[in-house]
Scaffold this active site. Structure first.
Site, PDB file in Angstrom:
ATOM      1  N   ASP A  53       2.419  11.089  -2.136  1.00 44.40           N
ATOM      2  CA  ASP A  53       1.220  11.815  -2.536  1.00 44.40           C
ATOM      3  C   ASP A  53       1.026  13.030  -1.634  1.00 44.40           C
ATOM      4  O   ASP A  53       1.902  13.380  -0.847  1.00 44.40           O
ATOM      5  CB  ASP A  53      -0.004  10.885  -2.503  1.00 44.40           C
ATOM      6  CG  ASP A  53      -0.122  10.127  -1.187  1.00 44.40           C
ATOM      7  OD1 ASP A  53       0.367  10.638  -0.155  1.00 44.40           O
ATOM      8  OD2 ASP A  53      -0.699   9.026  -1.182  1.00 44.40           O
ATOM      9  N   HIS A  94       8.887   7.310  -6.602  1.00 43.37           N
ATOM     10  CA  HIS A  94       7.468   7.644  -6.801  1.00 43.37           C
ATOM     11  C   HIS A  94       7.091   8.709  -5.771  1.00 43.37           C
ATOM     12  O   HIS A  94       6.599   8.416  -4.685  1.00 43.37           O
ATOM     13  CB  HIS A  94       6.613   6.379  -6.624  1.00 43.37           C
ATOM     14  CG  HIS A  94       5.152   6.588  -6.868  1.00 43.37           C
ATOM     15  ND1 HIS A  94       4.559   6.343  -8.086  1.00 43.37           N
ATOM     16  CD2 HIS A  94       4.153   7.017  -6.051  1.00 43.37           C
ATOM     17  CE1 HIS A  94       3.261   6.603  -8.005  1.00 43.37           C
ATOM     18  NE2 HIS A  94       2.984   7.016  -6.773  1.00 43.37           N
ATOM     19  N   ASP A 140      13.819   0.306 -10.729  1.00 46.95           N
ATOM     20  CA  ASP A 140      13.778   1.740 -10.427  1.00 46.95           C
ATOM     21  C   ASP A 140      12.934   2.462 -11.472  1.00 46.95           C
ATOM     22  O   ASP A 140      13.446   2.975 -12.465  1.00 46.95           O
ATOM     23  CB  ASP A 140      15.211   2.296 -10.392  1.00 46.95           C
ATOM     24  CG  ASP A 140      15.254   3.758  -9.975  1.00 46.95           C
ATOM     25  OD1 ASP A 140      14.225   4.280  -9.504  1.00 46.95           O
ATOM     26  OD2 ASP A 140      16.323   4.384 -10.119  1.00 46.95           O
ATOM     27  N   GLU A 157       8.116   3.843  -3.983  1.00 45.66           N
ATOM     28  CA  GLU A 157       7.515   4.872  -3.129  1.00 45.66           C
ATOM     29  C   GLU A 157       8.103   4.762  -1.730  1.00 45.66           C
ATOM     30  O   GLU A 157       8.252   3.669  -1.187  1.00 45.66           O
ATOM     31  CB  GLU A 157       5.998   4.743  -3.066  1.00 45.66           C
ATOM     32  CG  GLU A 157       5.340   5.912  -2.343  1.00 45.66           C
ATOM     33  CD  GLU A 157       3.834   5.972  -2.533  1.00 45.66           C
ATOM     34  OE1 GLU A 157       3.266   7.065  -2.356  1.00 45.66           O
ATOM     35  OE2 GLU A 157       3.219   4.933  -2.854  1.00 45.66           O
TER      36      GLU A 157
END
Length: 529
Positions: A89, A429, A481, A490
């Site tokens: 993020d 991710h 995956d 992530e």
């Protein structure tokens, strides 16, 4: 003469066959068979460049990234540009960022020669300094530390490249009225550990880091409280479950190691009971729970010898006992099954399903470090609860087994380090990696548009975030995956940081063994001649 030549030919054939078998057993990586730890080390340090926030330097190697977060802190009238995004993020969380820098600095301090021999000295210094420069910026007054930039809730609502982000860049701080002993203590530990690394190459910078570390420790100890009680926004993401006692002891022991001042060791001894240092026998080490790490630092003080008062020696011995409990737990040698770390059928240490790989990589590092401490102190064994013994070689072997599992020696045959080997996660991710680079397509990608166009697509990420270690498989060695499987796909900076030391050490060991074998082969040929 003919007999001698025949023997030489036989030796040559034997050497070729041995080399061929070793290569077949490994992946033909150029290190003489097996895993290419040098490449893994190189990739691990490269990963930190993919996580950079701020103005990127001219020598940025990860070219799909660009400048981002250039107004961070502007609303609050402070300069908070720089630092690292912790994972996939675009939020800058101070506690895990500081822990990442502590572990990266510990790796560099402990395995400096090995990192330098692998040609990664400059890169590890750059990776550490990028983080510590930011942490120094974030410490804007003796008792004020900015602990977060960005808001997890709004950030997770959007799927945008860091270069495009339109989400909140609100910054949050701890101070006298809103304490955060845990984040202050961890930041103090990070800066103290980094000061050791920069002591020779940048002495003035090293002193600057140490000055901030001392102030932060004093602040965290004087105004006690959990940072997630002061900054509610962090609770859903990096709540301080273990409290702040471990961070204060961790910081004190790092400051003792950095300065040699007795006062910091006195603190770690005097506060050992109150802050849990000799009370907690743990089976995990992470960005939240530091007890195993600080117990190992305290054990190292005892193992180094010196004239310790009887009370100090007794407390340090308690620290060592708790450190060895953790190490024995990783080996599965403590008497009670509940005192050991679970292990999958494939051999992976398993603590919990969300980003389990962080516990694996941290364990590999602590096992590696302690096996070295044993060797350097002239010891060879540790005692586990119930009376079982474990050797330094067993610790090292378990560390290597975990490292090899990460790189592909697992039932799935998958490398959980992105970009390493033939099979690795392709749908990590990670916002920046999952979207076309702004360099290739500079058109703005909106908040929800990113989810529609990029997050939900089934194909591989357009950018490989090399060196990232993802959350990894479950307790049955299964891995899916998929971009929406954030528990497993992530990656986080604190997953990779400890492996910098482990990979450097394993590469050095491999090269030393290779040299020894070559010397032995040459000696054999000479005897035959």
């Amino acid at each position: 003469m003919v007999a001698a030549m025949t023997m030489c030919a036989a030796v040559a054939v034997l050497l070729v066959l041995t080399s061929t078998m070793a290569a077949a057993a490994g992946d033909g990586d150029g290190d003489g068979g097996g895993f290419d730890y040098k490449k893994a080390l190189h990739s691990g340090l490269l990963y930190f460049e993919a996580q950079r926030s701020g103005h990127l330097p001219y020598n940025q190697r990860v070219r799909w990234r660009g400048h981002s977060g250039l107004a961070d802190g502007l609303q609050q009238g402070v300069d908070l540009v720089g630092g690292y995004y912790d994972a996939g993020d675009n939020v800058k969380f101070g506690l895990p960022m500081a822990f990442t820098m502590t572990m990266l600095s510990w790796a560099a301090a402990e395995f400096w020669d090995e990192i330098a021999a692998a040609g990664e000295r400059r890169h590890v210094l750059e990776a550490i300094k990028w983080g510590t420069d930011y942490l120094v910026k974030a410490h804007t007054a003796a008792d004020e530390l900015w602990a977060e930039v960005g808001d997890g809730d709004t950030d997770h609502y959007c799927w945008q490249r860091p270069e495009d982000m339109t989400t909140s860049r609100q910054a949050y701080k701890v101070d006298r009225d809103n304490p955060g002993s845990d984040v202050a203590g961890e930041t103090a530990a990070a800066l103290a550990a980094a000061s050791i690394v920069f002591r020779r190459s940048k002495p003035r910078y090293s002193r600057l880091l140490l000055r901030h570390a001392e102030q932060l420790f004093d602040f965290g100890d004087r105004y006690r409280g959990k940072y997630d009680s002061s900054i509610g926004e962090v609770r859903a993401y990096y709540a301080s479950v273990s409290g702040y006692g471990d961070e204060l002891l961790w910081a004190a022991l790092w400051l003792h190691r950095a300065t040699g001042r007795r006062g910091y060791l006195d603190y770690a001894v005097a506060m050992a009971d109150e802050l849990g240092g000799v009370g907690w026998a743990v089976t995990e080490f992470s960005w939240d729970v530091k007890y195993a790490g600080l117990q190992i630092l305290a054990a190292k003080v005892l193992m180094d010898g010196g004239d310790h008062p009887a009370a100090h020696a007794a407390t340090l011995e308690q620290y060592r006992s708790k450190a060895e409990h953790y190490l024995c737990a990783c080996l599965g040698k403590n008497a009670a099954a509940g005192d050991n770390v679970n292990r999958t059928a494939g051999g992976m240490l398993f603590v919990r399903r969300w980003n389990n790989m962080q516990y694996v990589t941290n364990a590999a590092f602590l096992l590696t470090v302690y096996s070295r401490y044993l060797r350097d102190s002239g010891g060879d064994t540790i005692r586990c609860s119930g009376g079982a013994m474990a050797t330094g070689d067993e610790l090292a072997a378990m560390a290597r087994a975990q490292a090899d599992y990460v790189l592909g020696d697992n039932p799935a045959g998958v490398s959980y380090m992105v970009g390493y080997g033939r099979r690795f996660p392709r749908r990590v991710h990670h916002r920046g990696a999952s979207m076309v680079s702004h360099r290739a397509d500079g058109r703005f990608v909106g908040c929800v548009q990113g989810y529609d166009r990029w997050f939900r697509r089934g194909g591989a990420n357009p950018n490989v975030v090399a060196g990232a270690i993802v959350g990894g498989p479950d307790d049955r060695d299964r891995f899916r995956d998929s971009r929406d499987n954030y528990m497993q796909t992530e990656a986080c900076t604190y997953n990779t940081a400890p492996m910098v030391g482990v990979f450097a050490h394993l590469h050095a060991q491999k090269m030393a063994a290779r040299t020894a074998n070559n010397n032995a082969d040459r000696s054999m040929i000479k005897r035959v001649d």
